[in-house]
Enzyme design. Structure first.
Site, PDB file in Angstrom:
ATOM      1  N   ARG A  42       0.937  -1.237  -0.032  1.00 28.09           N
ATOM      2  CA  ARG A  42      -0.195  -0.008  -0.153  1.00 28.09           C
ATOM      3  C   ARG A  42       0.908   1.203   0.113  1.00 28.09           C
ATOM      4  O   ARG A  42       1.280   1.829   1.063  1.00 28.09           O
ATOM      5  CB  ARG A  42      -1.046  -0.209   1.393  1.00 28.09           C
ATOM      6  CG  ARG A  42      -1.924   0.968   1.432  1.00 28.09           C
ATOM      7  CD  ARG A  42      -2.820   1.131   2.570  1.00 28.09           C
ATOM      8  NE  ARG A  42      -3.592   2.043   2.790  1.00 28.09           N
ATOM      9  CZ  ARG A  42      -3.470   3.144   3.579  1.00 28.09           C
ATOM     10  NH1 ARG A  42      -2.053   3.384   4.037  1.00 28.09           N
ATOM     11  NH2 ARG A  42      -4.348   4.132   3.469  1.00 28.09           N
ATOM     12  N   SER A 113     -13.200  -2.893   0.827  1.00 27.16           N
ATOM     13  CA  SER A 113     -13.386  -2.340   2.491  1.00 27.16           C
ATOM     14  C   SER A 113     -14.778  -2.051   2.341  1.00 27.16           C
ATOM     15  O   SER A 113     -15.672  -1.417   1.439  1.00 27.16           O
ATOM     16  CB  SER A 113     -12.655  -0.982   2.330  1.00 27.16           C
ATOM     17  OG  SER A 113     -11.371  -1.138   2.412  1.00 27.16           O
ATOM     18  N   LYS A 142      -3.989   6.102   8.224  1.00 26.20           N
ATOM     19  CA  LYS A 142      -4.808   6.425   6.991  1.00 26.20           C
ATOM     20  C   LYS A 142      -5.656   7.905   7.277  1.00 26.20           C
ATOM     21  O   LYS A 142      -6.522   8.081   8.267  1.00 26.20           O
ATOM     22  CB  LYS A 142      -6.121   5.348   6.932  1.00 26.20           C
ATOM     23  CG  LYS A 142      -6.909   5.642   5.655  1.00 26.20           C
ATOM     24  CD  LYS A 142      -7.700   4.401   5.554  1.00 26.20           C
ATOM     25  CE  LYS A 142      -9.172   4.777   4.690  1.00 26.20           C
ATOM     26  NZ  LYS A 142      -8.878   4.719   3.254  1.00 26.20           N
TER      27      LYS A 142
HETATM   28  N1  TZP Z   1      -8.096   1.163   6.291  1.00 26.54           N
HETATM   29  C1  TZP Z   1      -8.856   1.341   7.422  1.00 26.54           C
HETATM   30  S1  TZP Z   1      -7.938   1.846   8.794  1.00 26.54           S
HETATM   31  C2  TZP Z   1      -6.516   1.646   7.999  1.00 26.54           C
HETATM   32  C3  TZP Z   1      -6.797   1.190   6.775  1.00 26.54           C
HETATM   33  C4  TZP Z   1      -5.824   1.311   5.661  1.00 26.54           C
HETATM   34  C5  TZP Z   1      -5.236   1.975   8.496  1.00 26.54           C
HETATM   35  C6  TZP Z   1      -4.781   0.825   9.420  1.00 26.54           C
HETATM   36  O1  TZP Z   1      -3.514   1.229  10.044  1.00 26.54           O
HETATM   37  P1  TZP Z   1      -3.111   0.917  11.580  1.00 26.54           P
HETATM   38  O2  TZP Z   1      -1.521   1.526  11.459  1.00 26.54           O
HETATM   39  O3  TZP Z   1      -3.008  -0.834  11.730  1.00 26.54           O
HETATM   40  O4  TZP Z   1      -4.034   1.572  12.373  1.00 26.54           O
END
Ligand code: TZP
Ligand code: MG
Length: 218
Positions: A42, A113, A142
């Site tokens: 990503r 998602s 994010k």
């Molecule tokens: N989609 C929803 S939350 C997120 C994504 C890509 C981020 C998750 O990252 P982390 O650091 O595990 O909270």
């Protein structure tokens, strides 16, 4: 389906923006040593040009292939095809899942998602192999993630779509929070920072594995 379910157990997601002080290849190598079961590349607002993105993707892809870890690409179907990825993960604002399914064919994994039972049902109809539900907890990884929806959201979606369809929880998940997510009905946890920024990715992944093996699904 059970291949996908099993692979989701400890799903590591990373791009170079998630490990600014370390080589992403080393981070992935250590995470694999610690026991991750799936990887998603990503690359988001990292400043890498597309040719650098492809170059890094090829290295990460090779590592996953050597260790038998499914390799998925976030958002970009073109990049997924270039890297001969095992699958693609898309959000609600990316290309429509039904169109992505047509491009990647029946054999590659498609993740979508979903935050609500309605989005989950649509993803299933569109040909998704699993859904990612989140953010479970607040996250710094994010920027446009909405408010946390918590493990309750997984419970609601699970009730609506039945027990078989693979679900992975995402967002702010730590080893200690893993049982709450699994007990809500998830098949696994998707994690960025708790592994990529831990300083010791292999140890962090191992801790997740310990909590995962201790948790029982409803
Ligand atoms: N989609 C929803 S939350 C997120 C994504 C890509 C981020 C998750 O990252 P982390 O650091 O595990 O909270
Ligand atoms: Mg996306």
């Amino acid at each position: 389906m059970s291949f996908v379910k099993n692979s989701l157990s400890l799903y590591f997601i990373m791009g170079s923006q998630d490990c600014p002080h370390q080589d992403p290849v080393r981070v992935l190598e250590q995470a694999i040593n610690g026991g991750i079961t799936c990887f998603q590349y990503r690359e988001k607002n990292s400043g890498l040009h597309m040719h650098q993105t492809v170059l890094l993707g090829k290295k990460l892809r090779r590592l996953c292939r050597e260790h038998g870890i499914p390799f998925l690409v976030n958002d970009r179907v073109d990049l997924a095809l270039i890297l001969e990825a095992d699958g693609v993960h898309i959000g609600q604002e990316d290309l429509p899942a039904s169109e992505v399914r047509k491009i990647i064919g029946p054999d590659r994994i498609l993740g979508v998602s979903a935050e609500t039972p309605a989005e989950a049902e649509q993803a299933m109809l569109d040909g998704a192999d699993y859904i990612g539900v989140g953010p479970m907890y607040s996250t710094l990884s994010k920027k446009d993630a909405g408010e946390p929806i918590g493990p309750d959201a997984i419970q609601q979606i699970r009730r609506q779509i039945g027990s078989d369809f693979p679900i992975v929880g995402i967002g702010g998940i730590t080893p200690e929070r893993t049982p709450q997510v699994m007990e809500a009905g998830a098949d696994g946890v998707a994690v960025i920072s708790a592994i990529s920024k831990s300083g010791e990715p292999s140890e962090a992944a191992r801790r997740f594995r310990q909590y995962l093996s201790g948790s029982t699904k409803l």
